[in-house]
Design a protein around this motif. Structure first.
Motif, PDB file in Angstrom:
ATOM      1  N   TYR A 193       0.835  -1.211   0.000  1.00  0.00           N
ATOM      2  CA  TYR A 193       0.000   0.000   0.000  1.00  0.00           C
ATOM      3  C   TYR A 193       0.862   1.251   0.000  1.00  0.00           C
ATOM      4  N   PHE A 194       2.020   1.186   0.648  1.00  0.00           N
ATOM      5  CA  PHE A 194       2.851   2.368   0.828  1.00  0.00           C
ATOM      6  C   PHE A 194       3.710   2.618  -0.417  1.00  0.00           C
ATOM      7  N   ALA A 195       3.274   3.553  -1.240  1.00  0.00           N
ATOM      8  CA  ALA A 195       4.105   3.973  -2.372  1.00  0.00           C
ATOM      9  C   ALA A 195       5.270   4.819  -1.886  1.00  0.00           C
ATOM     10  N   GLN A 196       5.073   5.493  -0.748  1.00  0.00           N
ATOM     11  CA  GLN A 196       6.098   6.287  -0.092  1.00  0.00           C
ATOM     12  C   GLN A 196       5.771   6.319   1.392  1.00  0.00           C
ATOM     13  N   THR A 197       6.741   6.652   2.201  1.00  0.00           N
ATOM     14  CA  THR A 197       6.502   6.627   3.654  1.00  0.00           C
ATOM     15  C   THR A 197       6.307   8.022   4.243  1.00  0.00           C
ATOM     16  N   SER A 198       6.351   9.040   3.413  1.00  0.00           N
ATOM     17  CA  SER A 198       6.062  10.391   3.901  1.00  0.00           C
ATOM     18  C   SER A 198       5.452  11.219   2.773  1.00  0.00           C
ATOM     19  N   SER A 199       4.711  12.242   3.171  1.00  0.00           N
ATOM     20  CA  SER A 199       4.058  13.101   2.191  1.00  0.00           C
ATOM     21  C   SER A 199       3.858  14.475   2.806  1.00  0.00           C
ATOM     22  N   SER A 200       3.946  15.526   1.968  1.00  0.00           N
ATOM     23  CA  SER A 200       3.779  16.899   2.443  1.00  0.00           C
ATOM     24  C   SER A 200       2.841  17.656   1.510  1.00  0.00           C
TER      25      SER A 200
END
Length: 324
Positions: free
Chosen positions: A158-165
Motif C-alpha cells: 500500500y505504501f508507495a512512499q513513507t512520507s508526504s507533504s
C-alpha cells in the motif's frame, strides 16, 4: 510471518486507524482532523473561533492575532485513548503595533509505537484594521510520515512512499460591533492539500469552516443590582458558541468560562457532531494564572469525554501560556 512484536505494532496501527475513522470515516489514514490545540479551547467545547485571544488563536482564527497586544508563548500536551495517541504543540505570537501581529506554531501527533507522525507547521498574521474589525491568515505545511524501518510498513505494498507533504492556507475575520460581543469566522485549508502515501487513494485535508460568537458578561455586571461579589463574577465570565462544517459533517459547540478571581478560572463545554458518525462531547477545564516578575504564566487543563463506545474515550490536555 509476523512475530509478536510485529503483531503489537500492527495492533497499534489498527488502533490508530480506528481513532481516525471515528472522526472522519471516509478518509484514509490521517486527514488532519480538527482535534484543536490548547486546553483552554478544549474546556470551552472547542468554541473558540470568535474568541481566539491567546497563544492558541491561530489554530482557530488568525484574525484574533490582530487584537493581541502582548507576546504570547504557549505549549500543549494532549493524550487520547489511554495514551495511545499523543499530541504536542508549541506556538508564539509577537505583536508589532499598528502593522499587526505575527505568529508561528508547530504540532506533532503520534501513536505510542512511534510508527506514525502527523505534523503541522503554521506561519500566521493578523491585524485589526480598526477597533471593530480584524483579519488574519495562516500559511500551513502538512506532513505525514511512517517509520520505514517498521516491518509492517516496509512489507506493505500500500505504501508507495513513507512520507508526504502539502501546503494550504486559512483566512479569518473577527468583528466586534460593541465591546461585549465578538463575532468570528474562519475558512481553513482553502488550497487543496493531498497527503496520501499511496498511489491507490487520495488523502485530502478537508475544508473546515467555522462561525461563532463570544459574549462577555461585563455589560450585564454593570446593570446588575446584585452585590459586588456577583458583579465581579460576571465581569470575569463569558459564553461562546460555534457552528462548524467539515467533510460533510456539522459541529455545534458551546462553552462557558468563569474567572473566580484574577488567578483561578473554570470552564465547561458541550459539543454535538451530526453526520455519518454522530457523537457528543462534554468538556471541563480550568486555569491558574501565576505572576512571574513582570509577566504572567497561565497553566490550563482540559478534559473531554466523547460519547463513543471505545475504551479510554477521554482526552486530557495540558497547556501553558506565557504572557510577556
Amino acid at each position: 510471518m509476523i512475530d509478536s512484536k510485529g503483531n503489537d505494532r500492527l495492533k497499534h496501527i489498527l488502533h490508530l486507524l480506528l481513532f481516525i475513522a471515528m472522526f472522519a470515516p471516509t478518509i484514509t489514514f490521517a486527514a488532519f482532523n480538527d482535534i484543536g490545540v490548547g486546553a483552554r479551547p478544549l474546556g470551552l467545547g472547542g468554541a473558540f473561533v470568535a474568541l481566539a485571544d491567546d497563544s492558541n488563536a491561530a489554530n482557530y482564527n488568525a484574525a484574533g492575532l490582530g487584537y493581541i497586544e502582548a507576546i504570547h508563548l504557549g505549549g500543549t500536551h494532549a493524550q487520547r485513548f489511554n495514551g495511545l495517541i499523543t499530541y504536542n504543540a508549541i506556538s508564539g505570537i509577537i505583536p508589532f503595533g499598528k502593522i499587526g501581529s505575527i505568529g508561528a506554531s508547530f504540532g506533532d501527533l503520534a501513536e505510542d509505537s512511534d510508527v506514525y507522525h502527523e505534523q503541522t507547521a503554521r506561519i500566521s498574521y493578523g491585524n485589526a484594521l480598526f477597533k471593530q474589525f480584524a483579519i488574519g491568515a495562516n500559511l500551513k505545511l502538512f506532513r505525514t510520515s511512517f517509520n520505514e524501518a517498521n516491518e509492517f510498513v516496509a512489507d506493505n505494498p500500500y505504501f508507495a512512499q513513507t512520507s508526504s507533504s502539502a501546503v494550504s492556507f486559512d483566512l479569518g475575520v473577527i468583528a466586534k460591533p460593541f465591546q461585549s460581543l465578538s463575532l468570528g469566522a474562519s475558512i481553513e485549508n482553502l488550497l487543496p492539500a493531498d497527503t496520501s502515501i499511496s498511489h491507490e487513494e487520495t488523502d485530502p485535508v478537508p475544508l473546515n469552516i467555522r462561525a461563532g460568537l463570544a459574549y462577555r458578561l461585563e455589560s450585564i455586571a454593570e446593570m446588575s443590582a446584585q452585590g459586588a461579589a456577583v458583579s465581579n463574577l460576571l465581569k470575569g465570565s463569558l459564553g461562546t458558541f460555534e457552528v462548524a462544517s467539515r467533510n460533510g459533517e456539522i459541529y455545534v459547540r458551546t462553552g462557558v468560562e468563569v474567572w473566580l478571581n484574577k488567578a483561578i478560572a473554570v470552564r465547561a463545554g458541550y459539543g454535538v457532531k451530526n453526520g455519518g458518525n454522530s457523537a457528543t462531547t462534554l468538556s471541563f477545564g480550568g486555569s491558574a494564572r501565576l505572576p512571574v516578575s513582570s509577566a504572567a504564566l497561565q497553566i490550563d487543563y482540559g478534559f473531554q469525554l466523547l460519547s463513543e463506545d471505545f475504551q479510554g474515550n477521554t482526552t486530557h490536555r495540558f497547556s501553558i501560556n506565557l504572557i510577556l
